[in-house]
Design an enzyme around this catalytic site. Sequence first.
Site, PDB file in Angstrom:
ATOM      1  N   TYR A 144      -7.649 -21.131 -14.583  1.00 43.27           N
ATOM      2  CA  TYR A 144      -8.056 -21.279 -15.985  1.00 43.27           C
ATOM      3  C   TYR A 144      -7.063 -22.191 -16.686  1.00 43.27           C
ATOM      4  CZ  TYR A 144      -8.989 -19.994 -20.890  1.00 43.27           C
ATOM      5  OH  TYR A 144      -9.275 -20.029 -22.231  1.00 43.27           O
ATOM      6  N   ASP A 239      -0.423 -27.476 -14.529  1.00 44.74           N
ATOM      7  CA  ASP A 239      -0.628 -26.668 -15.744  1.00 44.74           C
ATOM      8  C   ASP A 239       0.389 -25.524 -15.704  1.00 44.74           C
ATOM      9  OD1 ASP A 239      -3.423 -24.783 -17.191  1.00 44.74           O
ATOM     10  OD2 ASP A 239      -1.290 -24.922 -17.685  1.00 44.74           O
ATOM     11  N   LYS A 267       2.738 -21.247 -24.557  1.00 43.15           N
ATOM     12  CA  LYS A 267       3.259 -19.875 -24.524  1.00 43.15           C
ATOM     13  C   LYS A 267       4.750 -19.806 -24.850  1.00 43.15           C
ATOM     14  CE  LYS A 267      -0.407 -18.534 -21.288  1.00 43.15           C
ATOM     15  NZ  LYS A 267      -1.207 -17.496 -21.960  1.00 43.15           N
TER      16      LYS A 267
HETATM   17  P1  KE4 Z   1      -4.283 -21.287 -24.828  1.00 41.74           P
HETATM   18  O1  KE4 Z   1      -5.285 -22.319 -25.306  1.00 41.74           O
HETATM   19  O2  KE4 Z   1      -4.883 -19.899 -24.741  1.00 41.74           O
HETATM   20  O3  KE4 Z   1      -2.968 -21.333 -25.598  1.00 41.74           O
HETATM   21  O4  KE4 Z   1      -3.851 -21.703 -23.335  1.00 41.74           O
HETATM   22  C1  KE4 Z   1      -4.848 -21.862 -22.366  1.00 41.74           C
HETATM   23  C2  KE4 Z   1      -4.222 -21.707 -20.996  1.00 41.74           C
HETATM   24  C3  KE4 Z   1      -3.979 -22.857 -20.252  1.00 41.74           C
HETATM   25  N1  KE4 Z   1      -3.418 -22.783 -19.025  1.00 41.74           N
HETATM   26  C4  KE4 Z   1      -3.060 -21.586 -18.499  1.00 41.74           C
HETATM   27  C5  KE4 Z   1      -2.438 -21.549 -17.137  1.00 41.74           C
HETATM   28  C6  KE4 Z   1      -3.281 -20.386 -19.223  1.00 41.74           C
HETATM   29  O5  KE4 Z   1      -2.918 -19.202 -18.674  1.00 41.74           O
HETATM   30  C7  KE4 Z   1      -3.871 -20.443 -20.491  1.00 41.74           C
HETATM   31  C8  KE4 Z   1      -4.164 -19.197 -21.310  1.00 41.74           C
HETATM   32  N2  KE4 Z   1      -3.949 -17.954 -20.638  1.00 41.74           N
HETATM   33  C9  KE4 Z   1      -4.715 -16.827 -21.115  1.00 41.74           C
HETATM   34  C10 KE4 Z   1      -4.334 -15.606 -20.267  1.00 41.74           C
HETATM   35  N3  KE4 Z   1      -4.908 -15.639 -19.004  1.00 41.74           N
HETATM   36  C11 KE4 Z   1      -4.496 -16.573 -22.578  1.00 41.74           C
HETATM   37  C12 KE4 Z   1      -5.016 -15.243 -23.084  1.00 41.74           C
HETATM   38  C13 KE4 Z   1      -6.277 -15.392 -23.863  1.00 41.74           C
HETATM   39  O6  KE4 Z   1      -7.149 -16.204 -23.451  1.00 41.74           O
HETATM   40  O7  KE4 Z   1      -6.387 -14.676 -24.868  1.00 41.74           O
END
Ligand code: KE4
Length: 427
Positions: A144, A239, A267
């Site tokens: 993801y 990523d 993060k």
């Molecule tokens: P955000 O757009 O949520 O800040 O980041 C997206 C993203 C991109 N790349 C990786 C490897 C990520 O883990 C994420 C976001 N992770 C999720 C948890 N699996 C965020 C939690 C959520 O979606 O509320």
Amino acid sequence: MAKELSKRLFERAIKILPGGVDSPVRAFKAVGGIPLFTKKAEGAYLFDVDNNKYIDYVGSWGPMILGHNHPEVVAAIENALKDGTSFGTSSEREIILAELVLEAFPSIEMVRFVNSGTEATMSAIRVARGYTKKNKIIKFNGCYHGHADGLLVKAGSGAETFGIPDSLGVPEDYAKNTLVAEFNDIESVKSLFERYPDDIACVILEPVVGNMGVLIPKDGFLKNLRELTKKYGALLIFDEVMTGFRLSYGGAQAIFNIDPDLTCLGKIIGGGLPVGAYGGKREIMELVAPSGPVYQAGTLSGNPLAMSAGIATLKALKANRVYEKINTYTKNLCESINNIFEGKIPVKINLFGSMFTIFFTNTEVYDYNTAKTSNTQLFGKFFNLMLENGVFLPPSQFEAAFVSYAHGDMELNKTLEAVEKAVKQLT
Ligand code: KE4
């Protein structure tokens, strides 16, 4: 545990917020039950609106590596607040955080701050397409990278290599440019390059996966990926939104000694406030507007409060032996959990650094298909028993749990007591 006030808030929320939440995983759909409504967070703990106290292994999905409300981070935000909340101009804090990122990630010669991991990966892919003048991208099944249209794509059926939309609202045409390979299967990547030798702009992956639960790259996989992308003139995008400053101060690339062309961060670099970033080789990043023709912008990018939280977080990571403590805690925790489950319920625990996942399966988990052998029903029961016992794990089998610098012996012992109780209740 009383959940009356959470229940009432959820009933109010669900009327005006889709699913009652602002991000799907928080709705607890995968595990059932009333989602948490947090009133306060401190150190290794969350306190919900019913005054229940939980040892927190979600850590806001990764950012809270120092624990919640770390005094140095709070002080930095309070200090920045005195100067204003958003200027709409550049400010020194962007440069300070950028210098810290470049110092930690030698592969990053130039960086651009954005407001989320999604923006970071979306923009990195646009730069890769601009730089290579190629259209297709390769992602991995189950990884993801945020919710940009071209990334909400799943593997096509059978021999079909084109991705298919993994969300309503993503046009087929967008999905067609996203090819899907299997994590830890270099042959699946090779065959895509052999099929489209001149039209793959980049390969994007989580170098250590968190979004299928924790998956660890097999020996040589990342190195082979680096060689393959070089051979075909495609960019390698790491990523590291989750792994950056999590697995080490230099992320996964420092541990595996890989030099990606572009890296995405998020993060932890925001210390709990909204920050994402993408960066890499200078000749690639100079294509980004206004120095080049690849457009990307953001009203709140480089926000001074967010920058101050990120700076304080990275400085605290540098100043303390954080990684030694959180990695040791995670290793001890997982070994003990394994012993508790042994001979009672088959589980496979994948851990890397301070990230771990308890897979309810008896199969080694190294890719999407093996992750999917997990008994998600049983995970859901375990999750809710642990919540009842005062421990908040990620509310999905396919997520990573995180340990923070604020987790200590007391939290370790209490967590193991909760696991013992939950396993007894399950058997
Ligand atoms: P955000 O757009 O949520 O800040 O980041 C997206 C993203 C991109 N790349 C990786 C490897 C990520 O883990 C994420 C976001 N992770 C999720 C948890 N699996 C965020 C939690 C959520 O979606 O509320």
